[in-house]
Design an enzyme around this catalytic site. Structure first.
Site, mmCIF file in Angstrom:
data_model
loop_
_atom_site.group_PDB
_atom_site.id
_atom_site.type_symbol
_atom_site.label_atom_id
_atom_site.label_comp_id
_atom_site.label_asym_id
_atom_site.label_seq_id
_atom_site.Cartn_x
_atom_site.Cartn_y
_atom_site.Cartn_z
ATOM 1 N N LYS A 80 0.817 -1.217 0.000
ATOM 2 C CA LYS A 80 0.000 0.000 0.000
ATOM 3 C C LYS A 80 0.851 1.268 0.000
ATOM 4 O O LYS A 80 0.346 2.354 -0.332
ATOM 5 C CB LYS A 80 -0.971 0.012 1.173
ATOM 6 C CG LYS A 80 -0.377 0.209 2.547
ATOM 7 C CD LYS A 80 -1.455 0.137 3.626
ATOM 8 C CE LYS A 80 -0.887 0.331 5.013
ATOM 9 N NZ LYS A 80 -0.388 1.695 5.241
ATOM 10 N N ASP A 81 2.147 1.158 0.360
ATOM 11 C CA ASP A 81 3.034 2.318 0.350
ATOM 12 C C ASP A 81 3.693 2.534 -1.002
ATOM 13 O O ASP A 81 4.361 3.548 -1.210
ATOM 14 C CB ASP A 81 4.135 2.155 1.403
ATOM 15 C CG ASP A 81 3.599 2.176 2.829
ATOM 16 O OD1 ASP A 81 2.530 2.768 3.048
ATOM 17 O OD2 ASP A 81 4.261 1.588 3.712
ATOM 18 N N ARG A 126 -7.951 8.333 4.533
ATOM 19 C CA ARG A 126 -8.971 7.337 4.186
ATOM 20 C C ARG A 126 -9.677 6.851 5.449
ATOM 21 O O ARG A 126 -10.912 6.788 5.514
ATOM 22 C CB ARG A 126 -8.330 6.152 3.459
ATOM 23 C CG ARG A 126 -9.313 4.994 3.153
ATOM 24 C CD ARG A 126 -8.568 3.784 2.594
ATOM 25 N NE ARG A 126 -7.566 3.275 3.523
ATOM 26 C CZ ARG A 126 -7.822 2.430 4.498
ATOM 27 N NH1 ARG A 126 -9.051 1.982 4.690
ATOM 28 N NH2 ARG A 126 -6.858 2.020 5.306
ATOM 29 N N ARG A 127 -8.887 6.525 6.470
ATOM 30 C CA ARG A 127 -9.476 6.072 7.725
ATOM 31 C C ARG A 127 -10.254 7.186 8.406
ATOM 32 O O ARG A 127 -11.356 6.963 8.918
ATOM 33 C CB ARG A 127 -8.370 5.541 8.653
ATOM 34 C CG ARG A 127 -7.779 4.221 8.179
ATOM 35 C CD ARG A 127 -6.537 3.837 8.983
ATOM 36 N NE ARG A 127 -6.034 2.528 8.569
ATOM 37 C CZ ARG A 127 -4.815 2.094 8.791
ATOM 38 N NH1 ARG A 127 -3.931 2.882 9.431
ATOM 39 N NH2 ARG A 127 -4.433 0.893 8.393
ATOM 40 N N ARG A 144 1.494 9.625 14.508
ATOM 41 C CA ARG A 144 2.498 9.077 13.589
ATOM 42 C C ARG A 144 3.358 8.102 14.353
ATOM 43 O O ARG A 144 3.292 7.975 15.555
ATOM 44 C CB ARG A 144 3.355 10.206 13.003
ATOM 45 C CG ARG A 144 2.669 11.072 11.948
ATOM 46 C CD ARG A 144 2.461 10.341 10.642
ATOM 47 N NE ARG A 144 3.647 9.645 10.195
ATOM 48 C CZ ARG A 144 4.652 10.211 9.564
ATOM 49 N NH1 ARG A 144 4.622 11.495 9.281
ATOM 50 N NH2 ARG A 144 5.695 9.497 9.182
ATOM 51 N N ARG A 150 2.188 3.698 17.930
ATOM 52 C CA ARG A 150 0.779 4.092 17.857
ATOM 53 C C ARG A 150 -0.064 3.356 18.891
ATOM 54 O O ARG A 150 -0.974 3.934 19.484
ATOM 55 C CB ARG A 150 0.247 3.846 16.444
ATOM 56 C CG ARG A 150 0.695 4.909 15.445
ATOM 57 C CD ARG A 150 0.173 4.632 14.061
ATOM 58 N NE ARG A 150 1.036 3.726 13.318
ATOM 59 C CZ ARG A 150 0.646 3.013 12.279
ATOM 60 N NH1 ARG A 150 -0.606 3.052 11.882
ATOM 61 N NH2 ARG A 150 1.490 2.238 11.647
ATOM 62 N N CYS A 229 -1.198 7.257 -3.350
ATOM 63 C CA CYS A 229 -1.200 6.565 -2.064
ATOM 64 C C CYS A 229 -1.950 7.350 -0.990
ATOM 65 O O CYS A 229 -2.458 6.771 -0.032
ATOM 66 C CB CYS A 229 0.236 6.319 -1.595
ATOM 67 S SG CYS A 229 1.203 5.258 -2.693
#
Length: 292
Positions: A80-81, A126-127, A144, A150, A229
């Site tokens: 995804k990155d 997106r989240r 971050r 996290r 992305c």
């Protein structure tokens, strides 16, 4: 023969690299592999929210450049990155783990059970957009850092949202509740093994065809929509269920465009998903975000 593999230095990145190397060791028991840790811009700047970082490839550019210069032989990335356009070869996609997002709380409660005004940590737009659409009352707190960092934020927050695959790969004692209503990011849960052309045939021995086809389909939708992305869009292809889902939430978090298309022919599925998504209001929503 000895090969040098590039990766980021987080515990998750190293676990992902070992996952790939374990597969390669089974195929090539005589080969030696050296892990080379390379810091990326995304590792250096831990203050700026991801959606505010302007350049693409913030988690892979420096690593891929080392492959191109011949300093390392191949690299392992979170799919995804990886930008949809790369100069290197995606030589292999190992078996994909869960593509879904999970919400992690101290007491194991899910999204619906969070108290009104709960503070939820994430820096993914997106989240954020999907969370605010589902629960407008939530207070989103940008966070971050690596997954371990996290998760430690739970001391000050009611919940954090992370990828289910990350918890699985880290063998984390923290178990999240899957957010079924949130369409995953393209490529989430999958790994990308990238290399120069000459070494790609060797690496392709660990490729999982189903996983490869799913993420290539998702990336084709991204490319067709001219999404990057950081575009707040979810794209998930499930070849076992033969469906692909695309969704995006409006900038005011009040509307959602969602399309779920049956995969009858994999060669045309991306175009069909794009058409359905745009006709469901996706064009207007993406235009809102591009204008922001």
């Amino acid at each position: 023969m000895k090969y040098r593999v590039g990766t980021r230095g987080s515990r998750l990145a190293l676990a992902q690299t070992e996952e790939v190397l374990n597969l390669l060791r089974r195929e090539f028991p005589e080969a030696e592999f050296e892990i080379v840790v390379i810091r990326t811009r995304g590792d250096v700047d831990l203050r700026t929210p991801l959606y505010m970082m302007e350049s693409k490839g913030i988690f892979e550019r420096e690593i891929n450049a080392a492959v191109e210069r011949g300093e390392i032989d191949f690299a392992v990335h979170s799919m995804k990155d990886l930008p949809t356009s790369v100069d290197l070869v995606i030589a292999a996609v190992p078996p994909r783990k869960s593509p879904y997002d999970v919400i992690v709380t101290r007491d194991g409660s899910g999204l619906a059970e969070l108290p009104k005004g709960a503070r939820v940590g994430t820096s993914s737009m997106r989240r954020i957009s999907h969370l605010k659409y589902l629960r407008p009352d939530l207070e989103i707190v940008p966070i971050r850092g690596n997954v371990d960092t996290r998760l430690k934020k739970l001391r000050d927050l009611d919940a954090v949202v992370v990828a289910e695959a990350a918890l699985e790969r880290l063998n984390s004692s923290m178990k999240g509740r899957r957010i079924e209503e949130m369409t995953p990011a393209a490529g989430q849960g999958a790994l990308a093994v990238v290399s120069r052309k000459e070494i790609a045939p060797l690496l392709s021995r660990i490729n999982d065809e189903t996983s490869f086809n799913e993420v290539m389909l998702e990336r084709k939708v991204m490319s067709g929509l001219k999404a990057g992305c950081k575009t707040p869009i979810g794209i998930h292809a499930d070849l076992k269920r033969r469906i692909i889902t695309v969704s995006a939430v409006s900038k005011d978090f009040r509307r959602i465009a969602r399309a779920t298309v049956e995969i009858r022919d994999i060669s045309s599925a991306a175009d069909e998903a794009i058409e359905e998504f745009l006709s469901s209001g996706g064009m207007e929503i993406l235009s809102e975000w591009r204008g922001s």
